[in-house]
Design a protein around this motif. Sequence first.
Motif, PDB file in Angstrom:
ATOM      1  N   TYR A 213      -1.298  -4.235  -2.104  1.00 55.22           N
ATOM      2  CA  TYR A 213      -0.824  -3.041  -1.597  1.00 55.22           C
ATOM      3  C   TYR A 213       0.702  -2.972  -1.226  1.00 55.22           C
ATOM      4  O   TYR A 213       1.337  -2.249  -0.505  1.00 55.22           O
ATOM      5  CB  TYR A 213      -1.267  -3.082   0.030  1.00 55.22           C
ATOM      6  CG  TYR A 213      -2.900  -2.412   0.267  1.00 55.22           C
ATOM      7  CD1 TYR A 213      -2.895  -1.325   0.289  1.00 55.22           C
ATOM      8  CD2 TYR A 213      -3.967  -3.248  -0.290  1.00 55.22           C
ATOM      9  CE1 TYR A 213      -4.418  -0.475   0.346  1.00 55.22           C
ATOM     10  CE2 TYR A 213      -5.284  -2.821  -0.026  1.00 55.22           C
ATOM     11  CZ  TYR A 213      -5.607  -1.504   0.053  1.00 55.22           C
ATOM     12  OH  TYR A 213      -6.665  -0.862   0.177  1.00 55.22           O
ATOM     13  N   PRO A 328      -9.252  -2.785   2.269  1.00 55.89           N
ATOM     14  CA  PRO A 328      -8.135  -3.626   2.144  1.00 55.89           C
ATOM     15  C   PRO A 328      -8.643  -5.131   2.499  1.00 55.89           C
ATOM     16  O   PRO A 328      -9.818  -5.442   3.281  1.00 55.89           O
ATOM     17  CB  PRO A 328      -7.031  -3.438   3.050  1.00 55.89           C
ATOM     18  CG  PRO A 328      -7.652  -2.599   4.184  1.00 55.89           C
ATOM     19  CD  PRO A 328      -8.805  -1.752   3.547  1.00 55.89           C
ATOM     20  N   LEU A 352      -1.599  -7.472   2.311  1.00 50.30           N
ATOM     21  CA  LEU A 352      -3.078  -6.957   2.070  1.00 50.30           C
ATOM     22  C   LEU A 352      -3.315  -7.012   0.403  1.00 50.30           C
ATOM     23  O   LEU A 352      -2.507  -6.640  -0.356  1.00 50.30           O
ATOM     24  CB  LEU A 352      -3.467  -5.527   2.622  1.00 50.30           C
ATOM     25  CG  LEU A 352      -2.964  -5.640   4.173  1.00 50.30           C
ATOM     26  CD1 LEU A 352      -3.398  -4.232   4.487  1.00 50.30           C
ATOM     27  CD2 LEU A 352      -3.827  -6.599   4.829  1.00 50.30           C
ATOM     28  N   ARG A 354      -6.745  -6.601  -2.525  1.00 50.50           N
ATOM     29  CA  ARG A 354      -7.959  -5.648  -2.739  1.00 50.50           C
ATOM     30  C   ARG A 354      -9.188  -6.513  -3.295  1.00 50.50           C
ATOM     31  O   ARG A 354     -10.332  -6.449  -2.793  1.00 50.50           O
ATOM     32  CB  ARG A 354      -7.682  -4.474  -3.787  1.00 50.50           C
ATOM     33  CG  ARG A 354      -7.033  -3.494  -3.249  1.00 50.50           C
ATOM     34  CD  ARG A 354      -8.076  -2.563  -2.567  1.00 50.50           C
ATOM     35  NE  ARG A 354      -8.860  -1.822  -3.311  1.00 50.50           N
ATOM     36  CZ  ARG A 354     -10.302  -1.918  -3.045  1.00 50.50           C
ATOM     37  NH1 ARG A 354     -10.731  -2.683  -2.068  1.00 50.50           N
ATOM     38  NH2 ARG A 354     -11.268  -1.400  -3.952  1.00 50.50           N
TER      39      ARG A 354
END
Length: 909
Positions: A213, A328, A352, A354
Amino acid sequence: MISNNGGPDIICKKCPENMKGVTEDGWNCISCPGGLTAEGKCHCPTGHVLVERDVNGTLLSQATCKLCDENENSFTVANALGNRCVRCEPTFVNTNRSCVCSEPNILTGGLCFSSTVNFPSRVISSARYGELGMSFTSEWFAKYLQSSAAACWVYANLTSCQALGNMCVMNMNSYDSVTFDACRLFQFIFENTGLRTVHSISFWRRNLPWLFYGDQLGLAPQVLSTIPLPTNFSFKGENQNRKLKFIAASYDVRGNFLKWQTLEGGVLQLCPDTETRLNAAYSFGTTYHQNCEIPISKILTDFPSPIFYDVYLEYTDENQHQYVWAVPVLNLNLQHNKIFVNRDSSPGKWLLTRRIFLVDALSGRENDLGSQPRLTRIATQISLSIYLVPNTKNGNIYPPLITIAYSDIDIKDPNSQSVKVSFSVKYEMNQGEAQVQTDIALGVLGGLAVLSSLLKTAGWKRRIGSPMIDLQTVMKFLVYYAGDLANVFFIITVGTGLYWLIFFKAQKSISVLLPVPAQEERLVTYVGCAFALKALQFLHKLMSQITIDIFFIDWERPKGKVLKAVEGEGGVRSAMVPVSIWRTYFVANEWNEIQTVRKINPLFQILTVLFFLEVVGFKNLALMDSSSSLSRSPTSYIAPYSRILRYAVSTALWLVIGSLQIMFFAVFYERFIEDKIRQFVDLCCMSNISVFLLSHKCFGYYIHGRSVHGHADTNMEEMNMNLKREAENLCSQRGLVPNTDGQTFQIAISSQMRQHYDRIHETLTRKNGPARLLSSSASTFEQSIKAYHTMNKFLGSFIDHVHKEMDYFIKDKLLLERILGIEFMEPMEKSIFYNDEGYSFSSVLYYGNEATLLIFDVLFFCVVDLACQNFVLAAFLTYLQQEIFRFIRNTVGQKNLASKTLVDQRFLI
């Protein structure tokens, strides 16, 4: 091979010397052009194909080795089995128009790349194991990292880009700006590629997996708490939505897309269980926790190669259109420039990601991919967090967060090693507003408690006749304040617990969620404070009750004279008829018995509460799920208990059952069956005994028991006649004041009267007292008897207004005096007797302190339960402490009663 029918018997024969080779199928002998393999088959050089039959399938007498044409127009090489020529890998042809990757071109991972490609050449094929503090060269990374990265960079090959992303995830998404490992290569391609974004998400490029992210500070809070999920959740109603529909896109380690799949069925849960219990994790509002210990050997068998998941939440908007929302991940093992940033308490520093996996037994292999891994990485803690939008009325939530922690296992003996894993789902909401409201309530009620304690202290000062503020006054104020503050904490905690119980279990559209265990600590602390302060108040009351001054005034007078022999004088003389002491013993014994009488039955209270909790099933209301049912199916998942809800259910049941008992006792039992307090007053009157009781130095209670018939020591006939006359109103009334029925009074005595009382009482209790009565000297015994009669005569004459300098008057208390529990008028020259129709002398007994006892018992029960999470044990210990304190109260109170009144303790039962 001569014969093979599929059974254990196979017939073979040795090949002749001129045909030592064995064909590939094993049925014939053949002459080989070169050497033999270890299996006795023909061996051909690299790039050659073994030919054993002609185009018609006829076996040749001598095998040949045919060289595949690697030149232009053919571009063929021998396949991995060496039995046919196949087209060589396209990168070889595209790079130098041949099947050979010659310098200066780069051969890696079975692919050939031009040396002119602008791509980092210092690739680090190492796997990081931060938990063990080590890093070593992974065979998987050594073979495929550079080729995957190059194919992704040069050709934007989708599978290669996914494989590169998987290797970054296997390295815990850790990023180091100076080391070109998997994540650094991925970041290099991400930053330098001209590929377009996917779905307008800047972190997601076409053909590249979405791994990060971004690394900007403060980005995580924006992702987690800026945009609510555009859907609503509810527990009840026609449009109820109480299911979290998580789905995942799964990939194998080589980057091949496998399938879309729902997370139900335990996809992310390593612990085995029934499907019903596994799927309960995704029931909205149900706090879920699962843990177990799994052998390493089973993990290596079940997960030979890692599977990677991109998790999404499927939802339906207001127009019934279906969408997915990316979930997330907070990887606690992620290192950014060698710092575990995701372990920081500040979300602003989080990074964060994935993609996740459960087990990686591949990157930990050295030298040989077929060997046992040296190290294995396992997702030992997976937690799914659901955050409720503040002030929502429709069940809106922020995007869920998956928190994952991996453990690095050094493989030594897989059969003896095991690992503990857990999977949990928790629900959170902002408790700031609730805490503010609690603080306001605590401040307001705490201030009122201070005023109440000051009034009680002022009343106590007046009742002991001391105007000075000394250390004893301060200590007394602190004790009173402890009791009032305990009530404040109790009210706040009970109110808070009932709020969460009612509003969480009964809500339709979700607006509140239960506090997580960390948020419960504040309430648990308040409960502990309430119990400690209430225990101090209880002990103070107990000590006060067992140290009171009490004396039984015997109004009985001798009935004439009798002739009595005089020892040592050899004669007889007349003497007054002695007054029987048995009436005094009987009244003292009855007083001793009512010391621990309560308005409730403690054993019935405990058993009833336990019955409703354990048998009826009220304890199921304390489970951290949305169900309000009192029963649970044995096959269903049982959520963990909420300490707040356990406290709320326990206190609610305890107070309701206790209140019902008190109401039954006051409305029915005391009226129609037995009222021991009023019976004691009646007994005093029938026994011609009054009770003079001082709970403070200058304050106490008086029970007027003077018989209206003049005598109580009489026969049955006269006693019945007296009762009949009283029933027919043929005699005066029992009250202290003529023509009244008032027998109980609160008394505020003057200091002069108290001094006179103390002088006599000092003689009464000097040296021995009743416990050593038989072993005392005759003079001491006679002195005690004389002091007893002196006290009896003095108090009797005081009641009869004989002492004008120590007289008293009778009045009613003002309404405000009754409310505040304080006397406005000081007994300066005369003592004051306040009419008391409420039998308030019971305040020196258990009977008059039922509220304190009830709250102390429920707090004791709840503190034990909060500590051990066991209602049965809490009930047993509560009953045990009740019996212990009851025994102490009776035993010590009995000794005090005997010493104050000269009643022999052996006559008190």
